[in-house]
Design an enzyme around this catalytic site. Structure first.
Site, PDB file in Angstrom:
ATOM      1  N   GLU A  22       0.861  -1.359   0.052  1.00  0.00           N
ATOM      2  CA  GLU A  22      -0.122  -0.127  -0.172  1.00  0.00           C
ATOM      3  C   GLU A  22       0.979   1.259   0.173  1.00  0.00           C
ATOM      4  OE1 GLU A  22      -3.580  -1.814   2.833  1.00  0.00           O
ATOM      5  OE2 GLU A  22      -2.668   0.306   3.300  1.00  0.00           O
ATOM      6  N   ASP A  63      -5.748   9.295  10.491  1.00  0.00           N
ATOM      7  CA  ASP A  63      -4.490   9.004  10.859  1.00  0.00           C
ATOM      8  C   ASP A  63      -3.981   9.447  11.977  1.00  0.00           C
ATOM      9  OD1 ASP A  63      -3.519   7.089   8.808  1.00  0.00           O
ATOM     10  OD2 ASP A  63      -3.949   8.844   7.107  1.00  0.00           O
ATOM     11  N   TYR A  66     -10.910  -4.281   3.651  1.00  0.00           N
ATOM     12  CA  TYR A  66     -10.138  -4.009   4.637  1.00  0.00           C
ATOM     13  C   TYR A  66     -10.563  -4.011   5.991  1.00  0.00           C
ATOM     14  CZ  TYR A  66      -6.327  -1.013   6.464  1.00  0.00           C
ATOM     15  OH  TYR A  66      -5.054  -0.590   7.078  1.00  0.00           O
TER      16      TYR A  66
END
Lengths: 408, 281
Positions: free
Chosen positions: B58, B69, B184
């Site tokens: 990735e 994040d 995911y």
């Protein structure tokens, strides 16, 4: 673009105003956003919810705020009749509390016990900390580290009110980073937390929900103007400043379908649109996706978000509510900008002419009023939203005027 | 009839998961930010990843406001932007990689705005030509899939949907409806690199996602050590490590925040350790 049948139709079921708005959030947040939407849809149709909202508006906030004819300023400018909608007289000194009361009532209805918020200048943070004190809920306010330094009095106010102020150092340490950090908090505390967003931006349903709370401003103007100008009289123009755009949306929305009403939004032009130092997303940015919605943004050629600049910390946001983006593209609302220097001049003019110290945010709207009013006929009725008072800004103004004032 | 995943697109991703299944093991997925700490060092790392044991790569596309994040990846994003990294240059890095390696799948991961500004149609054409196999776009949930996710699949690329602990059984079928490649699973309620995934809890989620989608499930966001990677690899089809690798870069910069001669090597050593954890699971 074809003219829509109504400009007040709200959003489609996925939260879009044309291509703007939407729900651009990570999957972890998506179920939470859907829960807020469901709760909001139910509350919006519940008379008891609105009864409590209006009770608080009247007895706690002090509404309705007056609609005031600014006679000396009108005479000085020599054209249009200028009215101020006095939202600076609300408890906590700005329009922000209209929204925080509404959202905390919704949070309580959802059984959420922990409140988070972002703030730039600190006005929304203070308004959130205030309603958290009122209802006894813990409150965490994210504020850019740079803003914490610049806005020490508001930081202290929030702490006095029992809120925890968390300085944000990530990114550039400003309002956009505070909003990122609040979203990160929400993702990390999904069970018990309600995020009170301070403006008509963010993922659906926030832009419409905040708008619906702030519409009390424009609705009151509709009721109050006939007292001054006679039965059935509508304003010929309404003017408000925009950072994220909540006070402007609150004034504009009730008039969108009245074709005779000219509607003008005033952005922060900073040092001028020909420089990099401004916050005029609608007049100097382009569409992009940030903080859960598509809207006009200040950004680079590569889609990286830029920091804005304005003398007014409350307008210092690189985005704008998505409904404003849609209203810009449809042409229903005119968006203009005024510079720091022009706002500063309007600040002084209003203070001396009317005995009202305006916040630097509405000083932008006032600067545009001063530009256009002289050329309008004497029977033209113009309503400007005085969305905040200027006590918080006197140190900034003193600095720019080269006057020494200490905070001690 | 297999549920979910209506569109079967064959890419290096689907081939790699099929191969892993044959081998009878789970995959190891690395995440690093494109251009971090500078484009040259980042390319050295990228070219070394397959040999160090990455089964799938990735590449994070740097964005100024990475809302999902944690501090490590936020900082890496800002370093990369400062070093001049862009979406177009990210595609250049993929092209350079493909000269050397035409088998290891590459997924670009990031936020929507840089893609939107590039232009979605042009981006799909250029990404495919460069050798990208799929995309993870954090802020494009199924509610916003019309503009980029579905066109990506129509262009025979994989769009990887995220699922989270908050995605309940009622919502899950909608999330995986148009999924392809793999799904995911964000193993924690939180931002990247801030909490540790609990393998026991993850196992239950992986099972229900496999059932709903009929696709392999990769798990990420809360995996930091070879032991954790091994624990996750026992219950999922792949384990993703990002923040822990990015931290190796952060810890191996010189006093000016620039890459040191050993920076790339240190990252690749860490990749090998993690890959071994997954292979021995």
């Amino acid at each position: 673009m074809n003219k829509p049948n109504t400009y007040r139709g709200g959003v489609d079921e996925d939260g879009h105003f044309g291509i703007y708005g939407g729900r651009y959030v990570a999957e972890t947040l998506m179920p939470l956003i859907l829960a807020v939407e469901k709760a909001w849809n139910e509350a919006r149709d519940d008379d008891d919810f609105w009864a409590e909202f209006h009770y608080q508006m009247k007895h706690y906030v002090g509404r309705p705020s007056p609609l005031y004819f600014a006679s000396r300023l009108t005479e000085h400018l020599g054209g249009a009749k200028i009215y101020f909608k006095r939202d600076e007289l609300n408890h906590t000194g700005a329009h922000k509390i209209n929204n925080t009361i509404g959202q905390i009532l919704l949070a309580r209805r959802m059984g959420k016990g922990r409140i988070i918020a972002e703030t730039g200048a600190g006005q929304h943070g203070v308004a959130t900390a205030t309603v958290c004190a009122l209802f006894g809920l813990p409150c965490i306010v994210y504020m850019g580290a740079t803003d914490v330094e610049r806005q020490a009095p508001n930081v202290f106010r929030m702490k006095l009110l029992g809120a925890e102020v968390r300085p944000v150092t990530s990114g550039t340490g400003t309002l956009k980073d505070a909003m990122n950090e609040a979203l990160r908090d929400w993702v990390s505390n999904v069970e018990d937390t309600f995020y009170i967003i301070g403006t008509v931006a963010g993922p659906h349903p926030y832009p419409t929900m905040v708008r619906d709370f702030q519409c009390i401003i424009g609705n009151e103007v509709r009721e109050q103007l006939p007292e001054h100008e006679g039965e059935g009289r509508l304003p010929d123009s309404v003017v408000a400043c925009l950072g994220g755009g909540s006070n402007a949306m609150g004034l504009f929305h009730p008039f969108l379908d009245d074709e005779s009403v000219r509607i003008i939004g005033v952005e922060a032009g900073g040092h001028g649109l020909d420089t990099d130092a401004h916050c005029a997303s609608l007049t100097g940015g382009r569409p992009g996706v940030l903080h859960g919605n598509r809207t006009y943004l200040l950004q680079t050629e590569e889609g990286q978000i830029l920091d804005g600049h304005s003398i007014s910390a409350g307008l210092d946001y690189p985005g704008i509510g998505p409904e404003h983006s849609w209203l810009r593209d449809t042409g229903r609302v005119e968006y203009v900008s005024v510079t720091d220097a022009e706002a500063l001049e309007a600040f002084q003019l209003c203070t001396r002419m009317e005995g009202i110290i305006p916040a630097l945010e509405p000083s932008h709207a006032l600067a545009h009023v001063a530009k256009i009013a002289p050329d309008l006929p004497k029977d033209h009725v113009m309503v400007m939203n005085m969305c905040g008072r200027g006590d918080k800004d006197i140190f900034t103004v003193a600095k720019h005027l080269g006057v020494g004032v200490t905070e001690e | 009839m297999s549920p979910g995943g209506k569109t079967r697109v064959e890419t290096r991703i689907t081939r790699r998961f099929a191969a892993l299944k044959e081998e009878g093991r789970s995959g190891f997925v690395t995440f690093l930010t494109a251009g971090d700490p500078d484009p040259d060092t980042a390319l050295d790392i990228l070219l070394g990843l397959p040999e160090a044991g990455a089964d799938l790569i990735e590449i994070g596309v740097p964005f100024s406001d990475p809302m999902a994040d944690g501090p490590a990846i936020q900082a890496s994003s800002l370093r990369a932007i400062k070093a001049g990294m862009t979406l177009a240059k990210t595609l250049d890095a993929v092209r350079a990689f493909r000269v050397k390696d035409d088998d290891t799948p590459i997924v670009l991961m990031g936020y929507y705005n840089p893609i939107y500004i590039y232009g979605t149609e042009a981006f799909l054409v250029d990404a495919k030509e460069a050798g990208v196999d799929g995309f993870i776009v954090v802020d494009l949930p199924p509610e916003e899939e019309g503009e980029f996710c579905l066109p990506a699949v129509a262009a025979c690329l994989n769009f990887i949907y995220l699922t989270a602990p908050t995605t309940d059984d009622e919502r899950l079928p909608r999330v995986v409806e148009n999924a392809s490649g793999f799904v995911y699973f964000v193993s924690i309620t939180g931002i990247t690199g801030t909490k540790s995934a609990d393998a026991g809890e993850v196992a239950g989620h992986v099972e229900r996602i496999r059932k709903a989608s009929g696709l392999p499930v990769a798990v990420g966001f809360g995996i930091n050590t070879p032991e954790q990677a091994a624990n996750i690899a026992r219950v999922a089809d792949a384990a993703v490590v990002g923040s822990a690798l990015v931290k190796v870069i952060t810890d191996n910069l010189d006093a000016d925040g620039k890459a040191a001669p050993e920076t790339a090597e240190r990252v690749l050593v860490r990749v090998s350790e993690l890959a071994e954890g997954v292979r021995n699971a």
